[in-house]
Write an enzyme that holds these catalytic residues in place. Sequence first.
Site, PDB file in Angstrom:
ATOM      1  N   GLU A 176       0.829  -1.215   0.000  1.00 10.52           N
ATOM      2  CA  GLU A 176       0.000   0.000   0.000  1.00 10.52           C
ATOM      3  C   GLU A 176       0.858   1.257   0.000  1.00 10.52           C
ATOM      4  OE1 GLU A 176       0.707   1.650   2.940  1.00 10.52           O
ATOM      5  OE2 GLU A 176       1.756  -0.157   3.574  1.00 10.52           O
ATOM      6  N   GLU A 319       4.428  -0.641   1.960  1.00 11.35           N
ATOM      7  CA  GLU A 319       4.657  -0.906   0.539  1.00 11.35           C
ATOM      8  C   GLU A 319       4.517  -2.377   0.171  1.00 11.35           C
ATOM      9  OE1 GLU A 319       8.417   0.570  -0.839  1.00 11.35           O
ATOM     10  OE2 GLU A 319       8.052   2.632  -0.159  1.00 11.35           O
TER      11      GLU A 319
END
Length: 354
Positions: A176, A319
Site C-alpha cells: 500500500e 509498501e
Amino acid sequence: MMISAIEEVTGPIAPPDEQAALRAVLRLNSLTKPPGSLGQLEALAVRLAGISKTEQPSYGTRTVVVMAADHGVCCEGVSAFPQEVTVQMAYNFLSGGAAVNVLARQAGASVQFVDIGIQAELEHPELINRKVRPGTDNMAAGPAMSREEALEAVLVGVKVAQEAIKSGTEILITGEMGIGNTTASAAILCALGGLPPEAAVGRGTGINDERLLHKIEVVERALRVNAPNPADPVDVLSKVGGLEIAGLAGLILGAAAARVPVILDGFISGAAALVAKAIAPESTAYMIASHVSNEQGHKLMLECLGLEALLDLGLRLGEGTGGVLSLHLIEAVSRIMTEMATFESAGVSGAEGK
C-alpha cells in the site's frame, strides 16, 4: 447489489485441506532431521499444504499488489510528510525505484500498482487505474466515504485478485501507499478490536511526541464523531477507513476464495485483514503474516487475527516490503518439501523409539 456481490465472493471460501496438511506432516517427519527441528518453517509448510491442497506447495508466480489512495484526515496534521508525497511516490513505484520494487526483483516477484483513490490523475503505461474517488474525506469531521464507495473499493480489490490469479499468480502479497493511512488503520483497529486509541496509534512516518498525542486525539475524535459499528465492517470502513485498505480487504477475500495464499505486510495490511476477517472469518486461514511492524498496534492486530509473524525486523515502511522479504522463507519451505531427502531415500537411520 454490491453486498450480494461480496457474498458471492465469500461464499466459496472453504477451509484448508486437512488431508493435504496431514500428508505434509508425515512428509516432514520422514525427512532427514529430528521431528519439529525446523520450527516455524514446519508449521508454515503444513499451513501452505492445506491452503494449496498439496504436501509439496510451490509458488513460481508471485505478485505484489500495491493499492494507493489519499486520506482527507491529512488536513489534521497527523503525518510527518505532506499529502502530495502519495502521488510523488506513485511514480516512483511505477518506475521501479521504491524499496518494494527492489526487494520484489530480488525475490522474483512482480509489482502491480493500483490507483484506487489518489487525489490526482496519473498517467503511466504500468498503472492499473481503479479509482473509486480522489481520496477520502476527513474522518475526524465525518465519514471518510459513503458505504457504497467502501463496498465498491472492496470489490475493486476482489477483481484485482481475480485478474492476477487468472493471469497465473500463485501467491499474492499486500502492499500500500497513502500518506495518513496509519491513522485510518489505527481507527479500524480501535473499532474492530475494541482498543483505546493510545494503544492503537503509533508514529507512522516518524512523528514526534507532540504530534503523536495530537494523532491520538484525532483518532478519538473520528471514533466519537462517526460511531462506527463493530458488527458491520463495511460501516467501519466507510466511516474511518481508507480506499486502499478497502481494496486490500477485497484482495484478501478474492485470494481466499481462489485458495491462493496471501502474504500480509504490516500495519495497514493488518487493518485490511481485520476487515476481511470481519466480513468472512474463514479468510484468515489463507493469510500469512510476514512480519511484526514497528508500529505499536501491529502486534495487537496479529493477536486479533490469530496469526504469528514469520519475521521481526523492526520494519515500518509498508509498501509490501516485509511481505516480499518473507517470500524467501516460503521458497525455503518449498525446497525443503521437494528437495530434502527422506530417511529411507538417504539410507539414514531414524530416531529410536522412547
